[in-house]
Write a protein that holds these residues in place. Structure first.
Motif, mmCIF file in Angstrom:
data_model
loop_
_atom_site.group_PDB
_atom_site.id
_atom_site.type_symbol
_atom_site.label_atom_id
_atom_site.label_comp_id
_atom_site.label_asym_id
_atom_site.label_seq_id
_atom_site.Cartn_x
_atom_site.Cartn_y
_atom_site.Cartn_z
ATOM 1 N N LEU A 176 53.950 0.788 20.301
ATOM 2 C CA LEU A 176 52.758 1.385 20.917
ATOM 3 C C LEU A 176 51.792 1.956 19.883
ATOM 4 O O LEU A 176 50.610 2.118 20.164
ATOM 5 N N ARG A 209 50.848 -3.866 27.134
ATOM 6 C CA ARG A 209 50.881 -3.323 28.499
ATOM 7 C C ARG A 209 52.327 -3.219 28.986
ATOM 8 O O ARG A 209 52.733 -2.224 29.587
ATOM 9 N N HIS A 237 54.132 -0.319 27.218
ATOM 10 C CA HIS A 237 53.772 0.955 27.857
ATOM 11 C C HIS A 237 54.607 1.158 29.112
ATOM 12 O O HIS A 237 55.169 2.232 29.359
ATOM 13 N N GLU A 257 57.255 4.278 29.520
ATOM 14 C CA GLU A 257 56.969 5.339 30.492
ATOM 15 C C GLU A 257 57.975 5.373 31.633
ATOM 16 O O GLU A 257 58.249 6.420 32.210
#
Length: 262
Positions: free
Chosen positions: A201, A211, A214, A218
């Protein structure tokens, strides 16, 4: 007490009873032992036949043309069956995503009677109308461009064919599958996974890979059941992220529902 009729079911309401029965189901048990060439030929003939049946209409008829594989296939077949140019309609948006160059290329190749409309999406004003028409929770944002496309199409034709269903029939949604590297990824201890994801990242890499990184970081992607991972791939917010969007006043009165529970 409100329930939804399951797909491919009939409901028969009589004076004393409600009877629900299934009228159709896909059966994958019977396999066709044919070559790839024969399979292609069979699919082509089936689609040709389906399109031909849809052309029987006593009102003006057109096609939603996005320029993608599905709608372009429908237009190509219609053009081969018609002696006059097929009426095709496309919409583009004055901001962001726009596919008009693709639909224009297909139209020029097949010599259709083509109409393009550029729309300025006023989502806040049409959402109440869309929600009223759907009569149920509907979370696919494609309803917005479809509404505008239908609105401009209705000014020219009464019936419009579209390529809807092609992705479902021919496995055209990559996000429904686990990423190819998932088998390796899930066997790496979580601490090491997170260190690697953090490094990715911070890198200058861009695009779909970032993407997904991420997403994985998360949501601790990899520790859940297959169903939970699927839900994660198709939702924008985790329950925790959703809570962060709400204001303090709202949170005092409401405890946000955990959408994953459903």
């Amino acid at each position: 007490g409100v329930k939804k009729l399951p797909p491919a079911h009939n409901l028969l309401l009589t004076k004393n009873n409600i009877h629900i029965s299934e009228y159709w189901n896909l059966d994958y048990r019977e396999k066709l032992d044919i070559s790839l060439e024969d399979a292609i030929d069979l699919v082509e003939k089936t689609i040709d036949s389906a399109v031909q049946e849809q052309l029987v209409a006593d009102v003006p008829l057109g096609v939603f043309l996005s320029g993608g594989v599905d709608s372009s296939t429908i237009v190509a077949i219609m053009s081969s069956l018609s002696t006059s140019p097929i009426k095709t309609i496309s919409v583009g948006f004055d901001q962001g995503f726009n596919e008009l160059k693709y639909s224009r290329a297909v139209s020029e190749l097949l010599e259709t009677d083509h109409t393009e409309h550029i729309v300025t999406a006023k989502v806040h004003s049409i959402l109440p109308k869309l929600i009223w028409h759907f009569d149920e929770p509907f979370a696919d944002h494609s309803m917005i461009p479809t509404y505008y496309l239908s609105e401009v199409t209705r000014q020219q034709v009464t019936v419009a064919l579209s390529g809807d269903g092609g992705d479902e029939l021919f496995m055209g949604y990559p996000f429904l599958k686990e990423p190819a590297v998932f088998g390796l990824y899930k066997n790496v201890p979580r601490q090491i996974r997170n260190l690697g994801l953090r490094a990715i990242l911070k890198s200058p890499i861009k695009g779909e890979f970032i993407r997904m990184a991420h997403h994985a970081y998360e949501k601790n992607y990899g520790d859940q059941s297959p169903l939970e991972r699927y839900i994660m791939r198709i939702t924008l917010f985790t329950p925790q992220n959703l809570k962060r969007i709400y204001g303090d006043e709202f949170l005092k009165k409401h405890n946000p529902t955990d959408a994953y529970d459903y």
